[in-house]
Each structure stands twice: as structure tokens, then as C-alpha cells.
Design an enzyme around this catalytic site. Sequence first.
Site, PDB file in Angstrom:
ATOM      1  N   SER A 305       0.809  -1.212   0.000  1.00 57.32           N
ATOM      2  CA  SER A 305       0.000   0.000   0.000  1.00 57.32           C
ATOM      3  C   SER A 305       0.848   1.270   0.000  1.00 57.32           C
ATOM      4  CB  SER A 305      -0.956  -0.049   1.198  1.00 57.32           C
ATOM      5  OG  SER A 305      -1.950   0.935   1.105  1.00 57.32           O
ATOM      6  N   ASP A 316       9.505   5.279 -10.747  1.00 56.19           N
ATOM      7  CA  ASP A 316       9.056   5.912 -11.988  1.00 56.19           C
ATOM      8  C   ASP A 316       9.851   7.166 -12.314  1.00 56.19           C
ATOM      9  OD1 ASP A 316       7.240   3.903 -12.216  1.00 56.19           O
ATOM     10  OD2 ASP A 316       5.444   5.142 -11.977  1.00 56.19           O
ATOM     11  N   LYS A 330      -0.662  -4.346  -3.390  1.00 64.07           N
ATOM     12  CA  LYS A 330      -1.973  -3.845  -2.952  1.00 64.07           C
ATOM     13  C   LYS A 330      -2.191  -2.479  -3.585  1.00 64.07           C
ATOM     14  CE  LYS A 330      -4.781  -2.814   1.139  1.00 64.07           C
ATOM     15  NZ  LYS A 330      -4.996  -1.373   0.912  1.00 64.07           N
TER      16      LYS A 330
END
Length: 420
Positions: A305, A316, A330
Amino acid sequence: MQRIREKFKNKIWFITLTFLLLFTFAVSAQEGTVEEQLPREPQQQEENYTKADAFQDVMFLLQNYYVEDVEFETLIEGAIDGMLNKVDRYSYFMSPSEYEEMQQEYEGHYGGIGIVITMRDNKLTIVSPIKNTPGERSGLRAGDIITAIDGQETAEMSQMKAVDLMRGEEGTDVTLTIDRGDEEPFEVEITREDIEVPYVEKEMKTEEIGYISLAQFIEDVGSKVETAVADLKAEGAQGIILDLRNNPGGLLDEAVNVSSVFLDEGVVVSVRQKDETERVLEVNQDIEADTEIPLIILINKGSASGSEIVAGAVKDYDRGKLIGSTTFGKGVVQSVVPLKDGSAVSLTTARYYTPDGNYIHEKGIEPEIKVELDVDAIQAAAEDEEAEEDEGDNQLQRAIEEMENMIFVRDFQDQKAAGE
């Protein structure tokens, strides 16, 4: 429904049918159960009979024919919990006491036993007991396998479910069944205590490498990580290792704040709801960011999470390196909705996507450098009184080695740019 109740109230019909059925028993050898057929209507499906009708009928049967008295509120709570569990494993019902406990946890406390766990070869394994907690005092060791919690087998249980079962009100007991290799499995009864976890810990691992461990995304951890980075830099840190292993997540805004410590602008995560409404969460400009210091994030299967939001953003934007093993996976967001009686519902209300638009649910985030944790080495180091701190943690040792290389490369590039 009315027809069923009328027939149950008709004693002559009931006795007659009972004798006709001769108390038909169905014995299941596999389950060891004995079943008796209660009176029922002919098996002719009614066109207008709905699942709501079935629900009412089952409620009536439980209240009138279950072997023991059952409180109406218990049945309703069970029905609510069942509805939520049916949609996904992350939606659930909380009683007033459970909701209060959750709020206390996000304030930095929880009732539990104080152990760090992970999944190893699909087995729930203790990484280490936390010092001065019931888990340590009960003799639990690194490498112990928890095969059952209060009689519930852990073979098919998620790590998050296991955590929920082991946590509970201070003063209550939980029984763990432990498999310790050559020994016969044994049970350990542990009394829960109020565990005050130092959710943000920092230290210098070498003269140039600062280390921050983040246990969960509770209130104010973003600002605490911000302070920890500044303090470590003041002590000479030239690189930061952020440890998110076994961090199950927490508050969405705090995951954004922690990301903002290392990013100066841009989208951290986007949240999309059922109607395709998208909420974009960007870097918090109130956080003082350091975008230059070399960064490594440690992750594993217990990183979920909020941990995956931070790891996904760093990956990224190519802001740092991820080391360890694939994260939990998740990619959904829960909203906690308080109810008027003090209880609450945790409901999955959205999916989240990394800055590049990746949906990591049930896939997780892959590290650039894969290193599986050597639990045997950790156990051996824990049992060796002369072993240095972190000696058995091969993931952390690999991160330290990689950080030394990153600092060297950065210094070389700086010198080259300066013409030295």
C-alpha cells in the site's frame, strides 16, 4: 416468508411431517457431522423469491431453531461483515472497540505482541522479535514459523490477515503454534501489551550512509522522515537508505508526504474511483525536499500500500534504487466510514496508479536489485552474542554496498564536472 412462519407455528403439521420424515439424518463421514432435515416447503422455486427473502428466512431460522440463543445484533454484525468480506479481502467491519484500536494505532500505539514477520516459502516466518516486547520475552526467535494463530492455520493466510489476528486489546491473550525446525511444533501463549513502536528510526550505518526505518504510515511520519534526513545529513550522511520492509501501509497523505521528502514536483499517485473520477496527488510543496542525495529503498513482500506508493514514485522518476524482493501488490485504497453506533466500515473505494500509470495490484513492484532475505543468517546472528548489529541482514548489507558505489560515482561525476 409468511408461509414459512405459519407452517412452523402449526404444531400439528410440524409433528405429522416430523414422523413422516422419521427424523431423517444425513451423516457426513468426511466432516463428522450429523444433519437433520427441518420442515421445509416443497422444492418449487417461486418467481418472486429474492435473496432478500432468503436472508429474512435464514434470520428467522437462526433466531428460532439454532441450538443456542443468538443475539440479533450478533447476526446483523455477522451479515455486515460477510457482505464486506464477499467483495474483497480489504473491506471489513469494525466493532466500536476495534475502530478505537485502529485510531490508536495510527497515533503510534497498538495492542499486540511485538514481532516482525514475513512470508518465506509461503510460510509465515518471524524475522525478529522487537526488543522489550511480549514477543521477545516469550522466547520467540528469528526464523520461527507460525503455523497457526489461535488455532487458525496460516498456510493459506495473508500476512496482513495474520497481523490483524495477532493484534488486539492490551491484556488479552493470543496463542501461536510455532514450528522451530528439528523440534516438535509447540504452542506459545502471549499476553498482548500496548506496543509503542518507534515508527521512524534513524542512524548512521557508516560515516557516509544514513539509514531510516519506517514501520508504518501513521500521522506525521512525513515530517519525521523530513527531519530524520536533515539530521543525518548534519551527521555527515552522503546517501540515504530508506527501509520500507514489512511496512503494511497506512495513511495515503503520509505516503505522499514521505515521497515529497525526495521529490520536488510532479504526481506522486493518482486515485481513480468507480465512476472513473480521478484524484491526482502531487508532491507536497510544504515538505523540504532533497532531490540530490543518493537514495536506496529496501522493500520486500511485506511492503504494501503506502510503501508501494513511495517505491513506485521513486522508481518511476528514477530517483533512487529499489533493493530487496517484490512488494505485496496492494493497489487499492480503503476509506474508513464511521457509523453512528461507534463502529466503522473499511471499504475499498478506489484504485491507485503510480506516476507512470502502472496499476500494481496483485503484481507488486519489482526491485532493480533482487536480494532474498537470508532468514537463517539473521537467526544465526541473533543467537551469536558476539555478532555485530545487522550482521545477518544480507539485504541491508547489499544496500550499504550499493550505496557506497553510488556515492563514489556521484563524487567522481562532480569532480569531472568541476574539471578536477
